[in-house]
Design an enzyme around this catalytic site. Structure first.
Site, PDB file in Angstrom:
ATOM      1  N   SER A 123      -7.914 -13.578   9.568  1.00 37.56           N
ATOM      2  CA  SER A 123      -8.353 -12.915  10.720  1.00 37.56           C
ATOM      3  C   SER A 123      -7.959 -12.892  12.201  1.00 37.56           C
ATOM      4  CB  SER A 123      -9.955 -13.586  10.791  1.00 37.56           C
ATOM      5  OG  SER A 123     -10.685 -12.877   9.345  1.00 37.56           O
ATOM      6  N   THR A 159     -13.643 -15.504  -8.539  1.00 36.20           N
ATOM      7  CA  THR A 159     -11.513 -14.807  -9.438  1.00 36.20           C
ATOM      8  C   THR A 159     -10.915 -15.615  -8.263  1.00 36.20           C
ATOM      9  OG1 THR A 159     -13.334 -12.900 -10.434  1.00 36.20           O
ATOM     10  CG2 THR A 159     -10.617 -12.293  -9.314  1.00 36.20           C
ATOM     11  N   SER A 190     -18.099  -9.998   8.912  1.00 37.58           N
ATOM     12  CA  SER A 190     -17.869  -9.096   7.918  1.00 37.58           C
ATOM     13  C   SER A 190     -16.599  -7.883   7.423  1.00 37.58           C
ATOM     14  CB  SER A 190     -18.814  -7.668   8.045  1.00 37.58           C
ATOM     15  OG  SER A 190     -19.020  -6.922   6.164  1.00 37.58           O
ATOM     16  N   ASN A 191     -15.634  -8.926   6.480  1.00 38.32           N
ATOM     17  CA  ASN A 191     -14.426  -8.386   6.367  1.00 38.32           C
ATOM     18  C   ASN A 191     -14.667  -7.366   6.172  1.00 38.32           C
ATOM     19  OD1 ASN A 191     -12.382 -10.745   6.967  1.00 38.32           O
ATOM     20  ND2 ASN A 191     -14.480 -12.077   5.660  1.00 38.32           N
TER      21      ASN A 191
END
Length: 379
Positions: free
Chosen positions: A89, A156, A196-197
């Protein structure tokens, strides 16, 4: 899930990061002036389980670097002070810088609605891009759901079975936003704060719409080339990390126990403009120092970037536009960002005048205390 948020930034941003192995320290050209505590904190991280650490500080006495632990668990090779690593990030500060440069050029406004540039993209289950501004994307007050918090996405891409089947998948930014749109917003735009990405995936798409070029191209043109950040790159779908570099390790589990896996190669499109970049400690020091010294943004835009909102539950920190301000226990303010992605936890900070900087990386994602290293360097 702690692992999921760390991997593309939130836990690393707000708390400690982590890892495992033996310790070897190396003094840099500044001769280690005043950095004894920093070295001890780096070695303590390795003793606590981090495979290896690399760190570089720059202050009035010059540049100082240290390493500890192992860069490759299979060969025992040490970490290097020149290691390149995935910065997660920390990518967000580069993205925000480009958007603020575009604002300074009059090509967009921070108060533009997302729908002005990307009509219909942020829509569904209560999301509405007509009510969300570019500023709210950059300071995480948009309320847009964080796609990395989606349970299916976590299974996933972050847990063992899914990761080894899907580590080389290519995901588009629209794919990532679509995952977020399956959920309700966290809150109404502007009413609260939540990391929040998805915000920064959308921000990267805004850059492309405004300029007609990929966000990666704009970062290279506007930041990497002018500052000569030769070790920094935006890999896109490239699965390897350029050399020199160490291996990256993860538990690929919701706990910090169990086997350790080599996760060095992966397709970083799963992080996109929220966290895909690669750099090294020297480049990150140079970037944040230049940013805080006003070499990348005019005064008005830098002031906007440094205008923070409260991070709930973290009393000594505020979040600006892709830039975090934290007050250390000794009262020193440092500005920067943390980042995490599979097998890699990083932090880069600098003082408000840009004269004292530190960047570090752990090549594992399940343990360790980056805050302790920062505290020792600046306090």
């Amino acid at each position: 899930m702690r692992v999921r948020t760390t991997l593309v930034g939130a836990t690393a941003l707000l708390a400690t990061a982590a890892l495992a192995a033996p310790a070897v320290a190396a003094a840099g050209p500044a001769g280690g002036h005043g950095h004894t505590g920093t070295r001890e904190a780096v070695e303590a991280a390795v003793e606590a389980g981090v495979p290896g650490v690399t760190a570089t500080a720059v202050d009035g006495h010059g540049r100082w670097s240290t390493t500890a632990g192992t860069g490759d668990l299979s060969t025992g090779a040490p970490r290097s002070t020149a290691d390149r690593y995935r910065v997660g990030s920390i990518t967000k500060t580069f993205v925000a810088t480009v958007l603020l440069q575009l604002e300074a050029e009059g090509r967009l406004s921070l108060d533009d609605k997302v729908d002005t540039w990307l009509p219909g993209l942020v829509r569904g289950h209560g999301h509405d891009g007509r009510r969300i501004t570019v500023r709210q994307l950059l300071n995480h007050t948009s309320g847009i759901y964080n796609y990395t918090a989606d349970d299916d996405f976590g299974r996933t891409y972050f847990l063992k079975d899914g990761f080894f089947r899907h580590r080389y998948d290519t995901l588009t930014p629209r794919d990532l936003v679509a995952i977020a749109m399956r959920h309700a917003p966290d809150f109404a735009p502007g009413t609260s704060w939540n990391y929040s990405n998805t915000n920064y995936v959308v921000a990267g798409m805004v850059i492309e719409k405004v300029t007609g070029r990929p966000y990666a191209t704009e970062i290279r043109r506007r930041v990497l080339d002018p500052l000569r950040l030769r070790a920094t790159s935006v890999p896109g779908t490239r699965v390897t990390v350029p050399r020199p570099s160490s291996r990256a390790y993860s538990k690929l589990a919701e706990t910090a126990t169990g086997p350790t896996y080599d996760v060095t190669t992966l397709n970083p499109s799963l992080a996109s403009s929220a966290g895909e970049m690669i750099s090294n400690s020297a480049d990150l020091d140079r970037f944040y120092s230049a940013l805080l010294r006003g070499k990348l943004l005019p005064p008005r835009q830098l002031k906007e970037m440094k205008t923070t909102v409260k991070i709930e539950g973290v009393p000594n920190a505020g979040y600006g536009l892709g830039l975090m301000d934290r007050t250390l226990t000794c009262g020193v303010h440092v500005w920067g960002h943390d980042g995490g992605i599979h097998g890699s936890a990083s932090s880069a900070v600098t003082t408000a005048d840009g004269r004292h900087s530190l960047a570090l990386n752990f090549n594992g994602d399940w343990a360790g205390d980056m805050e302790a290293v920062i505290e020792k360097e600046f306090c």
